[in-house]
Design a protein around this motif. Structure first.
Motif, mmCIF file in Angstrom:
data_model
loop_
_atom_site.group_PDB
_atom_site.id
_atom_site.type_symbol
_atom_site.label_atom_id
_atom_site.label_comp_id
_atom_site.label_asym_id
_atom_site.label_seq_id
_atom_site.Cartn_x
_atom_site.Cartn_y
_atom_site.Cartn_z
ATOM 1 N N PRO A 85 0.826 -1.214 0.000
ATOM 2 C CA PRO A 85 0.000 0.000 0.000
ATOM 3 C C PRO A 85 0.855 1.257 0.000
ATOM 4 C CG PRO A 85 0.118 -0.902 2.203
ATOM 5 C CD PRO A 85 0.865 -1.863 1.312
ATOM 6 N N GLU A 86 0.237 2.368 -0.379
ATOM 7 C CA GLU A 86 0.957 3.650 -0.376
ATOM 8 C C GLU A 86 1.383 4.020 1.031
ATOM 9 O OE1 GLU A 86 0.437 8.224 -2.042
ATOM 10 O OE2 GLU A 86 -1.261 6.849 -2.051
ATOM 11 N N THR A 87 0.486 3.855 1.967
ATOM 12 C CA THR A 87 0.803 4.050 3.377
ATOM 13 C C THR A 87 0.283 2.839 4.132
ATOM 14 O OG1 THR A 87 -1.272 5.258 3.732
ATOM 15 C CG2 THR A 87 0.689 6.557 3.243
ATOM 16 N N SER A 139 14.651 3.949 8.648
ATOM 17 C CA SER A 139 14.296 5.099 7.818
ATOM 18 C C SER A 139 13.046 4.751 7.007
ATOM 19 C CB SER A 139 15.439 5.439 6.865
ATOM 20 O OG SER A 139 15.596 4.396 5.905
ATOM 21 N N LYS A 140 12.455 5.761 6.356
ATOM 22 C CA LYS A 140 11.268 5.533 5.528
ATOM 23 C C LYS A 140 11.566 4.513 4.426
ATOM 24 C CE LYS A 140 8.071 7.875 2.350
ATOM 25 N NZ LYS A 140 6.882 7.153 2.810
ATOM 26 N N GLY A 141 12.720 4.649 3.795
ATOM 27 C CA GLY A 141 13.083 3.726 2.718
ATOM 28 C C GLY A 141 13.253 2.299 3.202
ATOM 29 N N MET A 142 13.836 2.126 4.388
ATOM 30 C CA MET A 142 14.024 0.786 4.951
ATOM 31 C C MET A 142 12.686 0.142 5.285
ATOM 32 S SD MET A 142 17.277 1.887 7.281
ATOM 33 C CE MET A 142 17.339 0.462 8.340
ATOM 34 N N ASP A 162 1.004 0.059 -4.808
ATOM 35 C CA ASP A 162 0.502 1.425 -4.767
ATOM 36 C C ASP A 162 1.641 2.330 -4.308
ATOM 37 O OD1 ASP A 162 -0.955 3.727 -4.649
ATOM 38 O OD2 ASP A 162 -2.462 3.001 -3.250
ATOM 39 N N GLU A 163 2.251 3.041 -5.245
ATOM 40 C CA GLU A 163 3.412 3.886 -4.958
ATOM 41 C C GLU A 163 4.466 3.117 -4.152
ATOM 42 O OE1 GLU A 163 3.831 6.579 -6.381
ATOM 43 O OE2 GLU A 163 1.928 7.591 -6.722
ATOM 44 N N PRO A 164 4.953 1.985 -4.663
ATOM 45 C CA PRO A 164 5.843 1.133 -3.865
ATOM 46 C C PRO A 164 7.253 1.672 -3.685
ATOM 47 C CG PRO A 164 5.700 0.297 -6.090
ATOM 48 C CD PRO A 164 4.713 1.428 -5.998
ATOM 49 N N LEU A 165 7.671 2.648 -4.491
ATOM 50 C CA LEU A 165 9.061 3.084 -4.472
ATOM 51 C C LEU A 165 9.291 4.328 -3.624
ATOM 52 C CD1 LEU A 165 9.876 2.540 -8.258
ATOM 53 C CD2 LEU A 165 10.182 0.956 -6.351
ATOM 54 N N SER A 166 8.295 4.740 -2.875
ATOM 55 C CA SER A 166 8.398 5.944 -2.067
ATOM 56 C C SER A 166 9.525 5.834 -1.037
ATOM 57 C CB SER A 166 7.066 6.195 -1.345
ATOM 58 O OG SER A 166 7.146 7.307 -0.504
ATOM 59 N N GLY A 167 10.491 6.734 -1.130
ATOM 60 C CA GLY A 167 11.575 6.789 -0.156
ATOM 61 C C GLY A 167 12.716 5.831 -0.396
#
Length: 261
Positions: A85-87, A139-142, A162-167
């Motif tokens: 999910p996005e979030t 971190s957000k990316g981790m 859903d937006e899986p690459l964020s961060g």
């Protein structure tokens, strides 16, 4: 070449929130092994579509079949899908080892197998050194990488993103793109929703554009360009969704920033 079967079939899908119709007679068939870029403006109906496909929203009109079965009549398909999910609420008080083996257990994967797969995938994402650290320290990316790993543990037949690459750092993005390409070659189906047009354009072999609850374009980028549309995916997106004021708005914002208000 052998015709691939439809793995997702959406027929006359309509969804109301109160008096507002957010999905208007959506029809879509997705074949096994396709990478679908499902794009649209905020409020177009992207997330609603995905949540219905996942069984998170049940009150809708029309029919949806996944693996040939109506999802209102069978939930067996849920064991064969993955979702980023996005979030997401992730259990931050757990370590990645605890979280990922727990998720594996939900899919019926024994602890040893889930643990072995998880530590190897963490290593390939360059974060195996924090496998036993609390997720709250990530971190957000981790955290996003951990979510991606959790969606892959059960070797899903369909992966909803859903937006899986964020961060996520650039090198890991490149790796993940290659992973999706390899999965598609194996016959896995990827349903990819994103606002980042450049990523969708490079990754998807089919693009579905939804605007105000209706599909307004469907095909690969060349197919869409043949519909009297030219330019990048971002330019086509703006044309089809009627958003043509981006340059004007940008100039006004710069004027305000520079004190010209």
């Amino acid at each position: 070449m052998e015709e691939r079967e439809n793995i997702i079939e959406i027929s006359h899908l309509r969804k109301f929130f109160g008096q507002k119709m957010v999905l208007k007679d959506v029809n879509l068939q997705v074949k096994r092994g396709q990478i679908i870029g499902y794009i649209g403006p905020n409020g177009a109906g992207k997330s609603t579509t995905v949540k219905i496909l996942l069984g998170l929203i049940e009150d809708y009109e029309g029919s949806i079949k996944i693996f040939g079965k109506d999802i209102k009549e069978s939930i067996d398909y849920k064991g064969k899908i993955g979702y980023v999910p996005e979030t997401a609420d992730i259990y931050e008080n757990l370590t990645a080892r605890e979280y990922l083996t727990f998720i594996g257990g939900l899919y019926g994967i024994d602890y040893e197998t889930a643990d072995a797969k998880s530590i190897k995938l963490m290593g390939m994402f360059g974060i195996d050194d924090v496998y036993d650290a609390r997720i709250s320290s990530y971190s957000k990316g981790m955290k996003q990488k951990t979510l991606i790993i959790s969606s892959l543990l059960n070797d899903p037949e369909i992966l909803f993103l859903d937006e899986p690459l964020s961060g996520i750092d650039a090198n890991s993005v490149i790796v993940f793109k290659e992973v999706l390409d390899e999965l598609a070659k194996m016959g896995k189906t990827i349903f990819y929703s994103s606002h980042i047009m450049e990523v969708v354009e490079k990754l998807s072999d089919r693009i579905v554009l939804i605007s105000e609850g209706e599909i307004v374009a469907d095909g690969n980028l060349e197919d869409i360009r043949k519909q009297s549309l030219e330019g990048s995916l971002e330019e086509i997106f703006n044309e089809l969704t009627g958003f043509d004021k981006h340059k004007e708005i940008a100039k006004e914002m710069v004027s305000v920033i520079s004190g010209g208000f």
